[in-house]
Design an enzyme around this catalytic site. Structure first.
Site, short mmCIF file in Angstrom:
data_model
loop_
_atom_site.label_atom_id
_atom_site.label_comp_id
_atom_site.label_asym_id
_atom_site.label_seq_id
_atom_site.Cartn_x
_atom_site.Cartn_y
_atom_site.Cartn_z
N THR A 112 0.81 -1.21 0.00
CA THR A 112 0.00 0.00 0.00
C THR A 112 0.84 1.26 0.00
O THR A 112 0.43 2.29 -0.52
CB THR A 112 -0.93 -0.02 1.23
OG1 THR A 112 -1.75 -1.17 1.12
CG2 THR A 112 -1.81 1.18 1.30
N GLU A 169 -1.14 -29.42 28.05
CA GLU A 169 -2.29 -30.35 28.05
C GLU A 169 -2.04 -31.54 27.13
O GLU A 169 -2.78 -32.51 27.15
CB GLU A 169 -3.57 -29.61 27.64
CG GLU A 169 -4.08 -28.66 28.72
CD GLU A 169 -5.42 -28.06 28.35
OE1 GLU A 169 -6.42 -28.80 28.31
OE2 GLU A 169 -5.46 -26.84 28.11
N THR A 176 1.58 -4.41 4.30
CA THR A 176 1.42 -4.75 5.73
C THR A 176 0.93 -6.18 5.95
O THR A 176 1.12 -6.74 7.03
CB THR A 176 0.45 -3.78 6.43
OG1 THR A 176 -0.79 -3.80 5.73
CG2 THR A 176 1.01 -2.38 6.49
N ASP A 177 0.25 -6.77 4.95
CA ASP A 177 -0.38 -8.08 5.16
C ASP A 177 0.60 -9.15 5.62
O ASP A 177 0.28 -9.96 6.49
CB ASP A 177 -1.07 -8.56 3.88
CG ASP A 177 -2.37 -7.81 3.59
OD1 ASP A 177 -2.77 -6.97 4.40
OD2 ASP A 177 -2.97 -8.07 2.51
N LYS A 235 0.23 -7.99 12.86
CA LYS A 235 -0.84 -7.09 12.39
C LYS A 235 -2.12 -7.40 13.17
O LYS A 235 -2.55 -8.56 13.22
CB LYS A 235 -1.05 -7.28 10.89
CG LYS A 235 -1.98 -6.26 10.28
CD LYS A 235 -2.05 -6.38 8.74
CE LYS A 235 -2.90 -5.26 8.16
NZ LYS A 235 -2.97 -5.27 6.69
N TYR A 251 -8.41 0.31 -3.63
CA TYR A 251 -7.19 0.79 -4.26
C TYR A 251 -6.40 -0.41 -4.75
O TYR A 251 -6.73 -1.55 -4.46
CB TYR A 251 -6.35 1.61 -3.27
CG TYR A 251 -5.80 0.77 -2.16
CD1 TYR A 251 -6.56 0.46 -1.05
CD2 TYR A 251 -4.51 0.23 -2.26
CE1 TYR A 251 -6.08 -0.35 -0.05
CE2 TYR A 251 -4.02 -0.58 -1.25
CZ TYR A 251 -4.82 -0.88 -0.16
OH TYR A 251 -4.34 -1.69 0.82
N1 GLU Z 1 -2.85 -5.99 0.68
C1 GLU Z 1 -1.99 -4.93 1.10
C2 GLU Z 1 -0.56 -5.44 1.21
O1 GLU Z 1 -0.17 -6.08 2.12
C3 GLU Z 1 -2.55 -4.43 2.37
C4 GLU Z 1 -2.09 -3.42 3.08
C5 GLU Z 1 -0.73 -2.83 2.83
O2 GLU Z 1 0.03 -2.88 2.05
O3 GLU Z 1 -0.37 -2.23 3.53
O4 GLU Z 1 0.21 -5.21 0.32
#
Ligand code: GLU
Length: 358
Positions: A42, A315, A121-122, A194, A55
């Site tokens: 992103t 357990e 971020t994923d 995340k 996006y």
């Molecule tokens: N799908 C995106 C990715 O991980 C989500 C959010 C991001 O980049 O930050 O590339």
């Protein structure tokens, strides 16, 4: 702090220039060289308007990214390279092996002080942890990302990028393993995860805590990362062209062993169970998992719970069943460690040692 020294030196030189010593050379203050490797996400995403939710990741190239944050040029000499331009949901072994190889080449160059990697971020937590185990250097390697695309109202990418460059250029970051800088926080690769699909404050280090904070480029470090990493890691990609398959299976009410068996049938050499609670799963699933363990598939018990250790023999009798407990690693990071571990051994006891130490 390094940035303050640079500013101080610059103002000294400016003062010298106005004090009548016209012949004094206008020496440029020395700033470190940081290489920026862009992978997409992103932070390089674009939308048609500045307020829409939809996006496309990976629309902006590394040169545009660098040009968008000219302020970072005061912190470091920078050059950029495009490794990939994908949403990180598409991160894959080909990009990982290329990225790790390039980072190792760059950190071996005497003129390179550190590396900044832009990423989605994923899966940033997986890439960061992978690099944390295979980069052989004390030099800072810092990943950064953003939750909002570059075209959004209040885009968070530019300041995250500025802060990442500041951390990579900071001597105090040396020897702390691979770091992730996002939303003013400095996370260790083994700790961050995340926690929100949309919030800017999505990354937390719930179990192991923050390495430090960074505000407008001024970093403060509190502690080192937990677990062995980078220069002290036993793992290496020398001569490695592919990584073994490891699947993650989530536990739930009424679980049977079908997906565990299917993973093994698909060629998984390891299985990570995102167990309930302290890495638990139903009796039929335990039976299937134990049967695969006796056939040589390495079975790791992690948890679908957001925070907390998965300990040995709580357990379930791991000693008897031949399982490995993930300790502080969540399922996605357990998978990364297990893949690298399987390059060396399939001995469950030795792999348990890795989970305790890394
Ligand atoms: N799908 C995106 C990715 O991980 C989500 C959010 C991001 O980049 O930050 O590339």
């Amino acid at each position: 702090k390094r940035t303050l020294v640079v500013v101080g030196l610059a103002s000294c030189l400016a003062m010298t220039g106005t004090s009548g010593l016209a012949a004094a050379p206008q020496a440029k203050p020395a700033i470190p060289t940081i290489v920026v490797l862009a992978t997409g996400g992103t932070i390089a995403g674009a939308a048609a308007t500045d307020t829409q939710a939809g996006y496309t990741s990976g629309q902006v190239g590394v040169d545009q990214l660098l040009a968008a944050v000219p302020q970072a040029k005061k912190l470091a000499n920078m050059r950029g390279e495009q490794i990939s331009n994908i949403g990180s949901q598409d991160m894959n072994d080909e990009v990982w092996l290329k990225l790790a190889k390039r980072v190792n080449e760059l950190v071996a160059m005497p003129d390179v002080a550190g590396v900044v990697i832009t990423h989605g971020t994923d899966t940033i937590e997986e890439t960061a942890y992978f690099l944390n185990l295979v980069v052989k250097s004390k030099k800072p390697v810092v990943l950064t990302a953003s939750m909002r695309p570059s075209t959004a109202l209040s885009a968070d990418g530019p300041l995250n990028f500025f802060n990442a460059v500041a951390v990579a250029a900071n001597q105090d970051a040396v020897g702390r393993g691979v770091l992730v800088v996002i939303n003013d926080w400095i996370h260790g690769a083994s700790s961050l995860t995340k926690t929100s699909t949309t919030a800017v404050q999505t990354f937390m280090s719930p179990l192991r805590g923050l390495i430090g904070t960074v505000a407008y480029g001024v970093a403060e470090f509190y502690r080192g990362p937990v677990g062995k990493h980078t220069f002290e890691s036993e793992f290496s990609l020398d001569g490695v062209t592919s990584l073994p398959r490891v699947d993650i299976i989530m536990a739930h009410e009424n679980m049977d062993g079908a997906l565990i068996d299917a993973a093994a049938a698909a060629g998984a050499r390891g299985v990570v169970v995102a167990g309930v609670g302290n890495g638990n799963l139903t009796a039929p699933a335990v039976k299937a998992l134990a049967a695969q363990a006796t056939k040589g598939v390495v079975c790791v018990r992690s948890t679908r719970v957001a925070t907390g250790l998965v300990g040995r023999n709580v357990e379930l009798d791991d000693d008897k069943l031949g399982f490995v407990a993930s300790m502080g690693l969540n399922p996605q990071k357990s998978r990364v460690l297990l893949r690298l571990a399987l390059l060396k051994t399939k001995d469950a006891k030795e792999i348990q040692r890795y989970f305790i130490q890394y």
